[in-house]
Design an enzyme around this catalytic site. Structure first.
Site, PDB file in Angstrom:
ATOM      1  N   GLU A   1      16.620 -18.543  -6.803  1.00 45.83           N
ATOM      2  CA  GLU A   1      16.321 -17.195  -7.283  1.00 45.83           C
ATOM      3  C   GLU A   1      15.829 -17.230  -8.732  1.00 45.83           C
ATOM      4  O   GLU A   1      14.904 -16.516  -9.110  1.00 45.83           O
ATOM      5  CB  GLU A   1      17.567 -16.303  -7.138  1.00 45.83           C
ATOM      6  CG  GLU A   1      17.459 -14.901  -7.687  1.00 45.83           C
ATOM      7  CD  GLU A   1      16.333 -14.075  -7.069  1.00 45.83           C
ATOM      8  OE1 GLU A   1      15.752 -14.480  -6.050  1.00 45.83           O
ATOM      9  OE2 GLU A   1      16.022 -13.013  -7.649  1.00 45.83           O
TER      10      GLU A   1
ATOM     11  N   LYS B   1       5.923  -4.720  -4.111  1.00 42.79           N
ATOM     12  CA  LYS B   1       7.381  -4.649  -4.004  1.00 42.79           C
ATOM     13  C   LYS B   1       7.858  -4.528  -2.556  1.00 42.79           C
ATOM     14  O   LYS B   1       8.858  -5.097  -2.172  1.00 42.79           O
ATOM     15  CB  LYS B   1       7.901  -3.463  -4.810  1.00 42.79           C
ATOM     16  CG  LYS B   1       9.402  -3.304  -4.710  1.00 42.79           C
ATOM     17  CD  LYS B   1      10.027  -3.279  -6.071  1.00 42.79           C
ATOM     18  CE  LYS B   1      11.519  -3.406  -6.034  1.00 42.79           C
ATOM     19  NZ  LYS B   1      11.976  -4.762  -6.329  1.00 42.79           N
TER      20      LYS B   1
ATOM     21  N   ASN C   1      -1.904   2.185   5.687  1.00 43.56           N
ATOM     22  CA  ASN C   1      -1.033   1.090   5.270  1.00 43.56           C
ATOM     23  C   ASN C   1      -0.731   0.298   6.532  1.00 43.56           C
ATOM     24  O   ASN C   1      -0.251   0.865   7.508  1.00 43.56           O
ATOM     25  CB  ASN C   1       0.249   1.682   4.659  1.00 43.56           C
ATOM     26  CG  ASN C   1       1.319   0.635   4.409  1.00 43.56           C
ATOM     27  OD1 ASN C   1       1.030  -0.555   4.366  1.00 43.56           O
ATOM     28  ND2 ASN C   1       2.546   1.087   4.255  1.00 43.56           N
ATOM     29  N   GLY C   2      -1.036  -1.002   6.522  1.00 47.34           N
ATOM     30  CA  GLY C   2      -0.768  -1.815   7.704  1.00 47.34           C
ATOM     31  C   GLY C   2      -1.948  -2.716   8.016  1.00 47.34           C
ATOM     32  O   GLY C   2      -2.834  -2.917   7.176  1.00 47.34           O
TER      33      GLY C   2
ATOM     34  N   HIS D   1      14.938 -37.832  -5.343  1.00 41.30           N
ATOM     35  CA  HIS D   1      14.290 -38.309  -4.121  1.00 41.30           C
ATOM     36  C   HIS D   1      12.829 -37.876  -4.055  1.00 41.30           C
ATOM     37  O   HIS D   1      12.316 -37.572  -2.983  1.00 41.30           O
ATOM     38  CB  HIS D   1      15.069 -37.830  -2.890  1.00 41.30           C
ATOM     39  CG  HIS D   1      16.457 -38.404  -2.831  1.00 41.30           C
ATOM     40  ND1 HIS D   1      16.711 -39.712  -2.551  1.00 41.30           N
ATOM     41  CD2 HIS D   1      17.663 -37.840  -3.089  1.00 41.30           C
ATOM     42  CE1 HIS D   1      18.025 -39.941  -2.612  1.00 41.30           C
ATOM     43  NE2 HIS D   1      18.617 -38.811  -2.945  1.00 41.30           N
TER      44      HIS D   1
ATOM     45  N   CYS E   1       0.843  -1.188   0.000  1.00 49.51           N
ATOM     46  CA  CYS E   1       0.000   0.000   0.000  1.00 49.51           C
ATOM     47  C   CYS E   1       0.887   1.250   0.000  1.00 49.51           C
ATOM     48  O   CYS E   1       1.859   1.320   0.741  1.00 49.51           O
ATOM     49  CB  CYS E   1      -0.945   0.095   1.192  1.00 49.51           C
ATOM     50  SG  CYS E   1      -2.082  -1.287   1.315  1.00 49.51           S
TER      51      CYS E   1
ATOM     52  N   TRP F   1      -2.829  -2.795  -1.647  1.00 50.23           N
ATOM     53  CA  TRP F   1      -2.561  -4.230  -1.752  1.00 50.23           C
ATOM     54  C   TRP F   1      -3.440  -4.853  -0.683  1.00 50.23           C
ATOM     55  O   TRP F   1      -3.203  -4.698   0.509  1.00 50.23           O
ATOM     56  CB  TRP F   1      -1.079  -4.513  -1.486  1.00 50.23           C
ATOM     57  CG  TRP F   1      -0.688  -5.937  -1.750  1.00 50.23           C
ATOM     58  CD1 TRP F   1      -0.274  -6.464  -2.943  1.00 50.23           C
ATOM     59  CD2 TRP F   1      -0.662  -7.021  -0.811  1.00 50.23           C
ATOM     60  NE1 TRP F   1      -0.008  -7.801  -2.808  1.00 50.23           N
ATOM     61  CE2 TRP F   1      -0.238  -8.177  -1.506  1.00 50.23           C
ATOM     62  CE3 TRP F   1      -0.973  -7.146   0.537  1.00 50.23           C
ATOM     63  CZ2 TRP F   1      -0.106  -9.422  -0.901  1.00 50.23           C
ATOM     64  CZ3 TRP F   1      -0.851  -8.389   1.154  1.00 50.23           C
ATOM     65  CH2 TRP F   1      -0.409  -9.499   0.432  1.00 50.23           C
TER      66      TRP F   1
ATOM     67  N   LYS G   1      12.172 -15.865  -9.971  1.00 47.86           N
ATOM     68  CA  LYS G   1      11.949 -14.865 -11.030  1.00 47.86           C
ATOM     69  C   LYS G   1      10.883 -15.362 -11.998  1.00 47.86           C
ATOM     70  O   LYS G   1       9.962 -14.643 -12.355  1.00 47.86           O
ATOM     71  CB  LYS G   1      13.223 -14.602 -11.843  1.00 47.86           C
ATOM     72  CG  LYS G   1      14.314 -13.735 -11.273  1.00 47.86           C
ATOM     73  CD  LYS G   1      13.887 -12.406 -10.774  1.00 47.86           C
ATOM     74  CE  LYS G   1      13.568 -12.535  -9.355  1.00 47.86           C
ATOM     75  NZ  LYS G   1      13.459 -11.695  -8.369  1.00 47.86           N
TER      76      LYS G   1
ATOM     77  N   GLU H   1       7.272 -15.630 -10.365  1.00 49.56           N
ATOM     78  CA  GLU H   1       6.593 -14.401  -9.925  1.00 49.56           C
ATOM     79  C   GLU H   1       6.111 -13.530 -11.068  1.00 49.56           C
ATOM     80  O   GLU H   1       5.103 -12.856 -10.935  1.00 49.56           O
ATOM     81  CB  GLU H   1       7.432 -13.609  -8.910  1.00 49.56           C
ATOM     82  CG  GLU H   1       8.656 -12.937  -9.436  1.00 49.56           C
ATOM     83  CD  GLU H   1       9.493 -12.264  -8.326  1.00 49.56           C
ATOM     84  OE1 GLU H   1       8.921 -11.789  -7.336  1.00 49.56           O
ATOM     85  OE2 GLU H   1      10.717 -12.213  -8.473  1.00 49.56           O
TER      86      GLU H   1
ATOM     87  N   ARG I   1       3.984  -0.541  -4.784  1.00 52.53           N
ATOM     88  CA  ARG I   1       3.682  -1.013  -3.427  1.00 52.53           C
ATOM     89  C   ARG I   1       2.354  -1.752  -3.349  1.00 52.53           C
ATOM     90  O   ARG I   1       2.023  -2.337  -2.313  1.00 52.53           O
ATOM     91  CB  ARG I   1       3.633   0.177  -2.454  1.00 52.53           C
ATOM     92  CG  ARG I   1       4.915   0.947  -2.377  1.00 52.53           C
ATOM     93  CD  ARG I   1       4.763   2.119  -1.451  1.00 52.53           C
ATOM     94  NE  ARG I   1       4.838   1.694  -0.079  1.00 52.53           N
ATOM     95  CZ  ARG I   1       5.957   1.680   0.631  1.00 52.53           C
ATOM     96  NH1 ARG I   1       7.088   2.065   0.084  1.00 52.53           N
ATOM     97  NH2 ARG I   1       5.953   1.284   1.870  1.00 52.53           N
TER      98      ARG I   1
HETATM   99  C1  G6P Z   1       8.804  -8.551  -1.871  1.00 55.68           C
HETATM  100  C2  G6P Z   1       9.359  -8.232  -3.242  1.00 55.68           C
HETATM  101  C3  G6P Z   1      10.613  -9.059  -3.490  1.00 55.68           C
HETATM  102  C4  G6P Z   1      11.630  -8.813  -2.375  1.00 55.68           C
HETATM  103  C5  G6P Z   1      11.029  -9.088  -0.998  1.00 55.68           C
HETATM  104  C6  G6P Z   1      11.941  -8.612   0.114  1.00 55.68           C
HETATM  105  O1  G6P Z   1       8.303  -9.838  -1.854  1.00 55.68           O
HETATM  106  O2  G6P Z   1       8.408  -8.495  -4.241  1.00 55.68           O
HETATM  107  O3  G6P Z   1      11.181  -8.689  -4.732  1.00 55.68           O
HETATM  108  O4  G6P Z   1      12.732  -9.643  -2.585  1.00 55.68           O
HETATM  109  O5  G6P Z   1       9.798  -8.376  -0.847  1.00 55.68           O
HETATM  110  O6  G6P Z   1      12.060  -7.221   0.033  1.00 55.68           O
HETATM  111  P1  G6P Z   1      13.272  -6.370   0.569  1.00 55.68           P
HETATM  112  O7  G6P Z   1      12.922  -4.962   0.217  1.00 55.68           O
HETATM  113  O8  G6P Z   1      13.337  -6.605   2.041  1.00 55.68           O
HETATM  114  O9  G6P Z   1      14.488  -6.849  -0.136  1.00 55.68           O
END
Ligand code: G6P
Length: 605
Positions: free
Chosen positions: A482, A600, A100-101, A505, A2, A74, A486, A489, A27
């Site tokens: 990772e 994000k 926000n929260g 396994h 948010c 969000w 990617k 997501e 956000r």
């Molecule tokens: C969210 C974002 C990710 C990020 C994660 C941690 O899930 O979509 O891309 O890696 O938060 O965020 P930070 O700002 O703590 O790296």
């Protein structure tokens, strides 16, 4: 999670709010809204589902004012709908509030105080604005006192609030606990935002708010009080950022821009954290605190957690210090057994992730030393840790993190080298990190220059695939996590990263005709093993692909990266995976930068 904006004292309020929301859209983007007041008796509440562009299209030329608040959501409590979008308002339409929260005890508050109130939404937020109204009406409190009284009832909650009383509209009432919020100081006007880039067109000077503070903002004044009601005076900090840094220029998506920026970010890190002689260049006090630790605890979420997994390998190999990596949301409530002299490293692109912050609060309460490695100066984790290192990656806007991951690994590498040198580890002394980061930057550029070929690979093997695997061993296994993150997501391909030896396994049962399985092969010791694990998947119909370091390459390999020190190969092996994810998403016609269900900056636990 948010985004919040607010302004008072500027006739351009509508444009400031909408532009600010655009900048905060990363956000949260399931719905958005603004409330604007012209101080002449006209006010406007506009809310829409979907992206900010839907809201912008709904704001007609008649909408004007000098004070207002805005929100991009969000969803936490309540489905995505116009009714649940913010601003929320009181039954009598006197008070408007964005939040926000999460209000943990909203159900109890509703039952205790608001049984006669008609609610228009399913949100926890609406309870707060109805409560303010309730206390003003039933207890004859001023708006400020009713707001304060309401804040006092929000047990264990996280919030950043921005509220307007439409009967006294030029004042913004602001409060924060756990969720981030800044006050921007303009010329004859003041603004509020979750993140500084949202308001750089108005000001570069900001006040950071602390938990429990309440602020009253008018066009020419900002009054902060702490939770005991004492006035607080605080110096603003200056954000030295060119607003154009947050634009995507000629790129179709931020993600591609951010992938392309990685070689320069590595060069910047090399020049910031190493001397020309190649020696690391860090604050001695921080290094000495790190050197005293008997164990390093790295804490992060999402991609930052994955960068921590790479960090562990580097701290253990270069400095011989045992290192644990923890998912922040698990660590916060699991109370893990700690060593006698722990040192905490927080990895966070945004510096605002609520789960990581929760761990830091506990770490600080126990007086353990901590270091935050973040991309955002003055963010919460930056401010509250004992030491900080910036990533210098420039703003990362795309929800899928790319350059922050490689920047975190690069900073960890320099730090591990520095610690290893203090501990007189020969492997660290022989590791020319400045030179290696230079090689990595050149190697990255070569991959990026070959992106046309990677797009073809994405189209041929991934766009139609329902699932995919990345596999590897050791440091390559951490990259496989990772790489898979990617892909899932942003392209919604069900992807898993796996230890290649562990596949048989159980998980190998998922391999079907044509399932793409990408082997990441950068470590001499395990290269042959991963290749034979790939063979096992091919025997079951998998479409095997490889990302291989040149020195280990064989005819027929799919993507070959240049040779760099085996400790930092993730800097190269992740880049093709970032591009595969990008082109898969792009060619599926998806919104690369704003994938469904995500945000994000995750500022709720
Ligand atoms: C969210 C974002 C990710 C990020 C994660 C941690 O899930 O979509 O891309 O890696 O938060 O965020 P930070 O700002 O703590 O790296």
């Amino acid at each position: 999670m948010c985004g919040i904006v607010g302004v008072t004292g500027n006739d351009n309020a509508v444009q400031i709010l909408l532009k600010g929301l655009e900048k905060l859209e990363y956000r949260g983007y399931d719905s958005a809204g603004i409330y604007v007041n012209d101080l002449q008796g006209n006010d406007y509440l506009i809310k829409r589902k979907g992206h900010i562009s839907n809201l912008e299209a709904a704001v007609g030329p008649e909408v004007h004012g000098s004070v207002g608040i805005g929100h991009t959501r969000w969803a936490t409590h309540g489905v995505v709908s116009v009714a649940n979008a913010h601003p929320q308002f009181s039954e009598d339409h006197r008070f408007y509030l964005v939040h926000n929260g999460v209000i943990e005890n909203y159900k109890e508050l509703k039952a205790t105080y608001l049984s006669d109130t008609t609610f228009a939404s399913q949100t926890d937020t609406e309870v707060v604005v109805q409560l303010v109204d309730h206390f003003v009406r039933t207890q004859n409190l001023s708006t400020r006192d009713a707001f304060l009284k309401t804040l006092g009832l929000l047990e264990g909650s996280s919030y950043a609030f921005l509220m307007i009383d439409s009967l006294d509209p030029d004042t913004l009432y602001v409060a924060k606990s756990k969720s981030p919020l800044l006050v921007g100081l303009g010329d004859g006007c003041n603004v509020v935002c979750s993140d500084a880039p949202a308001m750089l067109d108005v000001t570069h000077d900001f006040l950071a708010l602390h938990d429990g503070e309440m602020v009253t903002i008018k066009p020419n004044s900002v009054e902060i009080i702490d939770q005991n009601g004492n006035a607080v005076s605080r110096k603003p900090f200056h954000v030295d950022m060119d607003p154009s840094e947050t634009e995507k220029g000629t790129y179709p998506y931020y993600m591609l821009k951010e992938i392309d920026e990685q070689p320069n970010v590595l060069r910047k890190i090399a020049s910031t954290y190493t001397k020309e002689s190649g020696e690391p260049n860090f604050d001695d006090k921080m290094l000495s605190a790190l050197n005293q630790a008997d164990r390093i605890y790295i804490v992060g979420a999402g991609t930052s957690y994955h960068a921590g997994l790479v960090g562990k390998k580097m701290f253990e190999k270069l400095a011989h210090v045992p290192t644990e990596v923890h998912i922040a949301s698990e660590f916060a409530y699991d109370d893990p057994l700690l060593s006698k002299k722990p040192f905490f490293i927080f990895l966070s692109q945004s510096g605002e992730t609520a789960d990581s912050r929760e761990v830091l609060v506990n770490v600080n309460a126990k007086d353990y030393p901590s270091l935050t490695i973040t991309n955002v100066e003055n963010s919460t984790l930056y401010r509250e840790a004992s030491y900080t290192l910036l990533l210098h990656a420039g703003p990362e806007i795309s929800v899928a993190s790319t350059k922050a991951y490689t920047a975190q690994i690069a900073v960890e590498a320099v730090l591990a080298k520095a610690l290893g040198e203090i501990k007189e580890q020969t492997i660290a002394e022989d590791f020319d990190i400045r030179q290696q980061l230079g090689f990595a930057a050149t190697g990255m550029q070569a991959i990026i220059d070959d992106k046309g070929r990677i797009e073809n690979i994405a189209k041929k093997y991934f766009v139609k695939a329902p699932k995919a695997f990345y596999i590897g061993r050791g440091i390559d296994q951490t990259v496989s996590l990772e790489a898979a993150l990617k892909l899932k997501e942003i392209s919604y391909v069900h992807a898993e990263g796996f230890a290649s030896g562990e596949l048989k396994h159980g998980t190998i049962a998922l391999i079907e005709e044509g399932t793409p399985v990408v082997g990441i092969i950068t470590q001499k010791k395990t290269a042959a093993l991963t290749r034979s694990n790939l063979q096992e998947t091919m025997s079951r119909g998998a479409q095997a692909l490889t990302i291989v370091r040149q020195g280990l390459s064989q005819p027929g390999d799919t993507i070959v990266t240049t040779d760099i020190n085996e400790l930092i190969t993730p800097l190269l092996s992740v880049v093709p995976a970032q591009l595969i994810a990008y082109f898969t998403s792009l060619n599926k016609g998806l919104d690369v930068d704003k994938p469904r269900n995500l945000a994000k900056s995750v500022t709720v636990e």
